[in-house]
Enzyme design. Structure first.
Site, PDB file in Angstrom:
ATOM      1  N   GLU A 133      -3.195   7.472  -4.211  1.00 39.62           N
ATOM      2  CA  GLU A 133      -3.192   6.049  -3.531  1.00 39.62           C
ATOM      3  C   GLU A 133      -2.973   5.000  -4.340  1.00 39.62           C
ATOM      4  O   GLU A 133      -3.901   4.765  -5.519  1.00 39.62           O
ATOM      5  CB  GLU A 133      -4.502   6.019  -2.643  1.00 39.62           C
ATOM      6  CG  GLU A 133      -4.607   4.701  -1.803  1.00 39.62           C
ATOM      7  CD  GLU A 133      -5.853   4.700  -1.232  1.00 39.62           C
ATOM      8  OE1 GLU A 133      -5.897   4.882   0.089  1.00 39.62           O
ATOM      9  OE2 GLU A 133      -6.597   4.036  -1.795  1.00 39.62           O
ATOM     10  N   TYR A 142       0.932  -1.263   0.112  1.00 41.61           N
ATOM     11  CA  TYR A 142       0.047  -0.060   0.106  1.00 41.61           C
ATOM     12  C   TYR A 142       0.875   1.509   0.011  1.00 41.61           C
ATOM     13  O   TYR A 142       2.013   1.403   0.838  1.00 41.61           O
ATOM     14  CB  TYR A 142      -0.916   0.114   1.252  1.00 41.61           C
ATOM     15  CG  TYR A 142      -1.801   1.345   1.470  1.00 41.61           C
ATOM     16  CD1 TYR A 142      -2.988   1.274   0.938  1.00 41.61           C
ATOM     17  CD2 TYR A 142      -1.158   2.509   1.974  1.00 41.61           C
ATOM     18  CE1 TYR A 142      -3.745   2.552   1.129  1.00 41.61           C
ATOM     19  CE2 TYR A 142      -1.982   3.611   2.260  1.00 41.61           C
ATOM     20  CZ  TYR A 142      -3.146   3.764   1.567  1.00 41.61           C
ATOM     21  OH  TYR A 142      -3.786   4.674   1.426  1.00 41.61           O
TER      22      TYR A 142
END
Ligand SMILES: Nc1ncnc2c1ncn2[C@@H]1O[C@H](COP(=O)(O)OP(=O)(O)OP(=O)(O)O)[C@@H](O)[C@H]1O
Ligand SMILES: [Mg+2]
Length: 376
Positions: A185, A101
């Site tokens: 993101e 992530y």
């Protein structure tokens, strides 16, 4: 404005971040053709501006072109957290070894950006962040310095990401700054069995203040699914549909939000959020009233105005003029306070409309509106 995944993917690609081959469509038939072009198998992904698509059944692997058509047919039209799926993206399946992530987000309070990264990316990142915060690195990024290779190496090391991700972290920072984004993101950023680093899913939020530089993404955000929100947006109103029965109109987002709370505190439920802003003209008041009154769930309407720069008598004139063009069918409780409140109340008293009630305090007005909405 949030971008769709396929738009984020396009930006990543332009900045040299590896992404799987992919195409977008709104037709199941075309999905079959796309899967064929991708080599047969395809991951079919709902394009909606909300998270958790995978868990909602909006991300599925199709084993061949026929299955891709069937899966696209299932996913198109699906409702994911109130968003209707109008397009799907078909992406080439990737052999995943590890899921990471990474994101950059503006930390307004601290006055810098924040790099958030974890070696345990994927669909359960929220759970990882909640149960094991240590597994998620949070590194401040000075906006003046940005993410250099050295900074990227620091982020990768803190999060336990492999060194091959350093280049991606630098390029992702370029996406953020060059594309006027407030958030980028990638979840998951993956390492393939062959050791390549690919962005499999992306979220980008652009800064609306830079919209004039970002015309390629269009003027407006996704079309509103809710007809009332669409009608309000067409009139340029700041309106959000809620589930209750007390229509709420106020000036200033903060005041409107506390009005929602006070209505809820009186045992009723607000039917909407509507901020008519400062200097509310008769036109805006009429537009706002007509949208709120056209909601069949609304049983009473509460207008809560605190006059600062806006003068209450001007707002009252606006309400009186609005009553000329909008037929009032439900009780309207008006609370005017602040600048020229006394004159404003007198204007409404003179009009003496049988369905218009006045209250002098916010609590009193909310109680009244709640009682009118829940009576019968
Ligand atoms: N091209 C692909 N090849 C192989 N697996 C994929 C591919 N795209 C997605 N996946 C798998 O599906 C999972 C979910 O995909 P994705 O991250 O796009 O959706 P999501 O996380 O549910 O959506 P959101 O980020 O909106 O919550 C990924 O974590 C990954 O394991
Ligand atoms: Mg994801």
């Amino acid at each position: 404005m949030d971008l769709y995944e396929h738009q984020a993917r396009e930006l990543f690609e332009e900045h040299g971040i590896l992404v799987p081959r992919a195409e977008v469509t709104d037709s199941p038939k075309e999905a079959r053709g796309i899967a064929r072009r991708l080599g047969g198998r395809a991951v079919v992904k709902a394009q909606v501006k909300t998270g958790g698509r995978g868990k909602a059944g909006g991300v599925k692997l199709a084993a061949d072109p026929a299955a891709a058509e069937l899966t696209a047919r299932q996913i198109l039209g699906m409702d994911i957290k109130g968003h209707t799926v109008r397009k799907v993206m078909l992406a080439q399946p990737v052999d995943i070894e590890d899921e990471f992530y990474v994101s950059y987000v503006l930390d307004r309070a601290a006055g810098h950006f924040l790099a958030i990264a974890s070696a345990e990316g994927g669909m359960d990142i929220e759970e990882v962040a909640a149960s094991r915060p240590d597994a998620v690195a949070r590194i401040p990024v000075d906006p003046a310095e940005g993410v250099t290779s050295a900074k990227a190496a620091e982020i990768a090391e803190a999060a336990g990401l492999p060194p091959q991700t350093v280049d991606v972290l630098v390029r992702l920072w370029e996406v953020l700054t060059r594309e006027d984004a407030l958030l980028v993101e990638v979840n998951p950023l993956v390492r393939t069995a062959q050791g390549r680093i690919l962005a499999l899913d992306g979220k980008v939020t652009l800064d609306d203040n830079a919209r004039f530089r970002q015309e390629r993404w269009g003027e407006k955000d996704a079309p509103h699914d809710d007809p009332l929100e669409a009608a309000a947006a067409a009139r340029g109103l700041n309106y959000v549909k809620l589930d209750g029965e007390v229509g709420v109109i106020g000036n200033g987002a903060g005041l409107v939000m506390s009005t929602l709370d006070v209505v809820a505190g009186c045992g009723a439920r607000p039917a909407n959020f509507l901020d008519i802003g400062g200097g509310a003209s008769a036109r805006i008041m009429a537009d706002g009233l007509s949208v709120v009154l056209s909601d069949p769930a609304v049983k009473s309407v509460l207008v809560n105005v605190f006059g600062g720069i806006t003068a209450c008598d001007a707002v009252a004139e606006g309400i009186v003029q609005a009553l000329e063009s909008v037929r009032l069918t439900k009780p309207l409780v008006v609370r005017l306070d602040g600048n020229n409140a006394v004159r404003g109340r007198a204007v409404l008293d003179d009009r003496a409309h049988p369905l218009v009630h006045q209250a002098t305090t916010m609590d009193g007005a909310a109680r009244r509106a709640a009682r009118l909405a829940t009576a019968d």
